[in-house]
Design a protein around this motif. Structure first.
Motif, PDB file in Angstrom:
ATOM      1  N   SER A 101       0.936  -1.321   0.010  1.00  0.00           N
ATOM      2  CA  SER A 101       0.160  -0.102  -0.029  1.00  0.00           C
ATOM      3  C   SER A 101       1.001   1.214  -0.001  1.00  0.00           C
ATOM      4  O   SER A 101       0.633   2.273  -0.529  1.00  0.00           O
ATOM      5  CB  SER A 101      -0.997  -0.088   1.165  1.00  0.00           C
ATOM      6  N   PHE A 102       1.926   1.033   0.559  1.00  0.00           N
ATOM      7  CA  PHE A 102       3.014   2.245   0.511  1.00  0.00           C
ATOM      8  C   PHE A 102       3.194   2.839  -0.672  1.00  0.00           C
ATOM      9  O   PHE A 102       3.410   4.056  -1.083  1.00  0.00           O
ATOM     10  CB  PHE A 102       4.357   1.922   1.261  1.00  0.00           C
ATOM     11  N   ALA A 103       3.349   1.898  -1.725  1.00  0.00           N
ATOM     12  CA  ALA A 103       3.783   2.250  -3.187  1.00  0.00           C
ATOM     13  C   ALA A 103       2.413   3.123  -3.868  1.00  0.00           C
ATOM     14  O   ALA A 103       2.658   4.027  -4.531  1.00  0.00           O
ATOM     15  CB  ALA A 103       3.828   1.019  -4.076  1.00  0.00           C
ATOM     16  N   ILE A 114      -7.132   2.019  -2.549  1.00  0.00           N
ATOM     17  CA  ILE A 114      -5.791   1.338  -1.918  1.00  0.00           C
ATOM     18  C   ILE A 114      -6.385  -0.093  -1.781  1.00  0.00           C
ATOM     19  O   ILE A 114      -5.427  -0.800  -2.182  1.00  0.00           O
ATOM     20  CB  ILE A 114      -5.030   2.248  -0.962  1.00  0.00           C
ATOM     21  N   ARG A 115      -7.263  -0.338  -0.625  1.00  0.00           N
ATOM     22  CA  ARG A 115      -7.668  -1.487  -0.223  1.00  0.00           C
ATOM     23  C   ARG A 115      -7.685  -2.412  -1.370  1.00  0.00           C
ATOM     24  O   ARG A 115      -7.112  -3.363  -1.726  1.00  0.00           O
ATOM     25  CB  ARG A 115      -8.784  -1.348   0.793  1.00  0.00           C
ATOM     26  N   ASN A 117      -7.202  -2.197  -4.542  1.00  0.00           N
ATOM     27  CA  ASN A 117      -5.840  -2.498  -5.587  1.00  0.00           C
ATOM     28  C   ASN A 117      -4.791  -3.163  -4.793  1.00  0.00           C
ATOM     29  O   ASN A 117      -4.130  -4.005  -5.601  1.00  0.00           O
ATOM     30  CB  ASN A 117      -5.168  -0.815  -5.853  1.00  0.00           C
ATOM     31  N   VAL A 118      -4.504  -3.109  -3.543  1.00  0.00           N
ATOM     32  CA  VAL A 118      -3.402  -3.995  -2.977  1.00  0.00           C
ATOM     33  C   VAL A 118      -4.104  -5.203  -2.675  1.00  0.00           C
ATOM     34  O   VAL A 118      -3.210  -6.399  -2.964  1.00  0.00           O
ATOM     35  CB  VAL A 118      -3.304  -3.393  -1.463  1.00  0.00           C
ATOM     36  N   ASP A 119      -5.251  -5.563  -2.422  1.00  0.00           N
ATOM     37  CA  ASP A 119      -6.112  -6.757  -2.340  1.00  0.00           C
ATOM     38  C   ASP A 119      -5.827  -7.729  -3.780  1.00  0.00           C
ATOM     39  O   ASP A 119      -5.418  -8.953  -3.687  1.00  0.00           O
ATOM     40  CB  ASP A 119      -7.486  -6.769  -2.049  1.00  0.00           C
ATOM     41  N   GLN A 120      -6.154  -6.732  -4.834  1.00  0.00           N
ATOM     42  CA  GLN A 120      -5.861  -7.590  -6.160  1.00  0.00           C
ATOM     43  C   GLN A 120      -4.467  -8.003  -6.507  1.00  0.00           C
ATOM     44  O   GLN A 120      -4.176  -8.931  -6.886  1.00  0.00           O
ATOM     45  CB  GLN A 120      -6.493  -6.476  -7.163  1.00  0.00           C
ATOM     46  N   ALA A 121      -3.471  -6.952  -6.010  1.00  0.00           N
ATOM     47  CA  ALA A 121      -1.875  -7.231  -6.348  1.00  0.00           C
ATOM     48  C   ALA A 121      -1.685  -8.442  -5.601  1.00  0.00           C
ATOM     49  O   ALA A 121      -0.887  -9.372  -5.899  1.00  0.00           O
ATOM     50  CB  ALA A 121      -1.276  -6.025  -5.930  1.00  0.00           C
ATOM     51  N   LEU A 122      -2.174  -8.519  -4.370  1.00  0.00           N
ATOM     52  CA  LEU A 122      -1.662  -9.785  -3.501  1.00  0.00           C
ATOM     53  C   LEU A 122      -2.248 -10.883  -4.057  1.00  0.00           C
ATOM     54  O   LEU A 122      -1.606 -12.017  -3.843  1.00  0.00           O
ATOM     55  CB  LEU A 122      -1.993  -9.539  -1.896  1.00  0.00           C
ATOM     56  N   LYS A 123      -3.409 -10.808  -4.462  1.00  0.00           N
ATOM     57  CA  LYS A 123      -4.087 -12.073  -5.046  1.00  0.00           C
ATOM     58  C   LYS A 123      -3.199 -12.666  -6.230  1.00  0.00           C
ATOM     59  O   LYS A 123      -3.152 -13.689  -6.434  1.00  0.00           O
ATOM     60  CB  LYS A 123      -5.486 -11.624  -5.409  1.00  0.00           C
TER      61      LYS A 123
END
Length: 226
Positions: A101-103, A114-115, A117-123
């Protein structure tokens, strides 16, 4: 697209790094860059991100002319490029979620976006269940997956990966290379420096050899017969 036209780089101490490079990497390519230590691979990456400026010649990245790009606009260039390093470079006192999320926070993405986007990236990197872990609680391969999630979360056009499997065992390295291939299939250009001989020998991807600051003309044949 990335375009180098007659690009040379000489450092202030007089050491030449690149000599009259001509290179074109098209959108959506997956390119491996190999060469001995000191051959010019790192300089090439630094020129693409405008961490260094060419001594002569012209560089175009994502329709930006880096020779004339204003300092105040360099952040726009770098926002379009995701970086992945051999050493992972995670922030040790931040969780997996916070590292990614820092990015987003650093470029001013609204918190309500952010939530997701980060969830999607981690998935995409297979770490949804590890969002609240800290880097020291992860394996080396998992830490590199976090670094990849951080690199892709802003939707970059280009991923620059500098020896991303250098600290990993062969099985984990193969899994990470597969992940990069999946990212590339979604349309992201991937440029990877690597010494992973097994991957080099079995790949059908384009290979660029940098040798003493120059690029040989017969790239792949030189690699596979050396």
């Amino acid at each position: 697209m990335i375009l180098f036209e007659n690009v040379s780089k000489v450092y202030p101490n007089g050491v030449p790094a690149l000599n009259n490079i001509n290179l074109q990497i098209n959108n959506g390519e997956f390119v491996l860059i190999i060469g001995e230590s000191g051959a010019g691979k790192s300089t090439l990456n630094k020129l693409i991100t405008r961490e260094e400026k060419a001594t002569s010649g012209e560089i175009i990245v994502n329709d930006m002319n880096l020779s004339t790009l204003k300092e105040r606009k360099i952040h726009l260039l770098r926002r379009s490029i995701g970086m992945v390093f051999q050493e992972f470079r995670l922030i040790s006192n931040m969780t997996v979620y916070e590292n990614v999320s820092f990015a987003q926070e650093s470029i001013g993405i609204p918190m309500n976006l952010i939530r997701s986007n980060v969830d999607q990236a981690l998935k995409r990197v297979g770490l949804s269940s590890k969002a609240n872990r800290f880097p020291h609680e992860l394996s080396g391969g998992e830490q590199q997956r976090v670094a990849i999630a951080r690199a892709i979360v802003n939707g970059p056009k280009i991923i620059l990966a500098d020896e991303p499997t250098g600290n990993l065992d062969m099985k984990t390295a193969s899994e990470i290379m597969t992940l990069f291939e999946e990212i590339n299939k979604k349309g992201t250009t991937v440029i990877m420096t690597t010494h992973n001989r097994e991957f080099i020998e079995r790949t059908s991807k384009r290979i660029i050899v940098i040798d003493n600051g120059s690029i040989p003309s017969d790239l792949k044949e030189k690699v596979l017969t050396s």
